[in-house]
Design a protein around this motif. Sequence first.
Motif, PDB file in Angstrom:
ATOM      1  N   GLY A 162       0.817  -1.204   0.000  1.00 44.67           N
ATOM      2  CA  GLY A 162       0.000   0.000   0.000  1.00 44.67           C
ATOM      3  C   GLY A 162       0.851   1.254   0.000  1.00 44.67           C
ATOM      4  O   GLY A 162       1.852   1.334  -0.717  1.00 44.67           O
ATOM      5  N   ALA A 195      -4.450  -5.366   2.252  1.00 48.36           N
ATOM      6  CA  ALA A 195      -5.308  -4.316   2.804  1.00 48.36           C
ATOM      7  C   ALA A 195      -4.838  -2.929   2.376  1.00 48.36           C
ATOM      8  O   ALA A 195      -5.663  -2.034   2.136  1.00 48.36           O
ATOM      9  N   ASP A 198      -6.009  -2.315  -1.137  1.00 51.13           N
ATOM     10  CA  ASP A 198      -7.471  -2.187  -1.144  1.00 51.13           C
ATOM     11  C   ASP A 198      -7.895  -0.796  -0.708  1.00 51.13           C
ATOM     12  O   ASP A 198      -8.839  -0.213  -1.266  1.00 51.13           O
ATOM     13  N   ALA A 199      -7.211  -0.240   0.292  1.00 53.88           N
ATOM     14  CA  ALA A 199      -7.561   1.096   0.780  1.00 53.88           C
ATOM     15  C   ALA A 199      -7.329   2.153  -0.300  1.00 53.88           C
ATOM     16  O   ALA A 199      -8.149   3.056  -0.487  1.00 53.88           O
ATOM     17  N   ARG A 202     -10.066   1.825  -2.978  1.00 53.71           N
ATOM     18  CA  ARG A 202     -11.345   2.443  -2.569  1.00 53.71           C
ATOM     19  C   ARG A 202     -11.287   3.961  -2.711  1.00 53.71           C
ATOM     20  O   ARG A 202     -12.251   4.598  -3.143  1.00 53.71           O
TER      21      ARG A 202
END
Length: 326
Positions: A162, A195, A198-199, A202
């Motif tokens: 991320g 994760a 994914d953040a 979004r």
Amino acid sequence: MRPPAFWAAGPDHPAARGLAPFAALYGALVARRMDRPGAPAGCPVLCLGNFTLGGAGKTPAALAVAAVLAELGRRPAFLSRGYGGRNAGPVRVDPDRHAAAEVGDEPLLLARRAPAIVSRDRPAGAALCRQLGADVIVMDDGLQNPSLVKDLSFAVVDGPAGLGNGLPFPAGPLRAPLARQWPHVGGLIVIGDGAGGDAVARAAERRGLPVHRARLVREADDLAGRRCLAFAGIGRPEKFFATLATAGAVIAGTRPFPDHHPYRPGELAVLAESARRLGADLVTTEKDAVRLPPAFSADVRVLRVRLVLDDVDALRRQIRDALRAP
């Protein structure tokens, strides 16, 4: 450089808080630079960059975009700064003549697919791309470089990593505050699951930006069951080590190095001796392999990967629409 551990911690880590004033200054300077107007390249420019310092998979993504362009009947050329190389360019990369110390490691990989130009002066590099017959330029890295007008910029995100703690350098891995970078992005390419990715996905979807999911897939190899000493100087060496384990290799040891690391004779001698002592094969990435002396690389196994998109048609549509835009 090797990312400090606190970049993966929260923004309230003491080291991040202590570096916050420097991060605010650095981030503001980069963001202001990103907002400068660029020069027209004379043909469409598609940029593959990332929000953060370090590797996220830009080069495999650039190769995948070039493949889509070829399917669309276009003649792409790659344009790179040539990080780690001493040749300022503009110069066309010749894998049979140039070494990574001259032009950088990534351009050597790109040049196997299409003409690759190294140029610290991006407009001069774009002019050479056109002279070579390119009708579209794929810019490997350069999201924060304002020198050329970009028709479409993809931010490439490493899904498991991320954006770290979400802070600008040196308090975190961001090159500029995320809010200041979004206006320069036309789409996201998220590589792998996690994760963190994914953040970011979004956040992109909330802004109406297309999100393209992708994964790195191994090419055919014979590493299953082999005892290996793995070494890598990439953005996240541990990602390579995990991929090697997934391939069924027996990991006898791992040696991480900083991204774009220029291997020294002494380091290579230590690697060779360690592999001999462990009774293991030396294994590295394709990007590392081009930085090795030919005499040494002949005894090193290379794990090759390619980027596979979950929905290549969606990427093709976005690229085709960008090329049609006035």
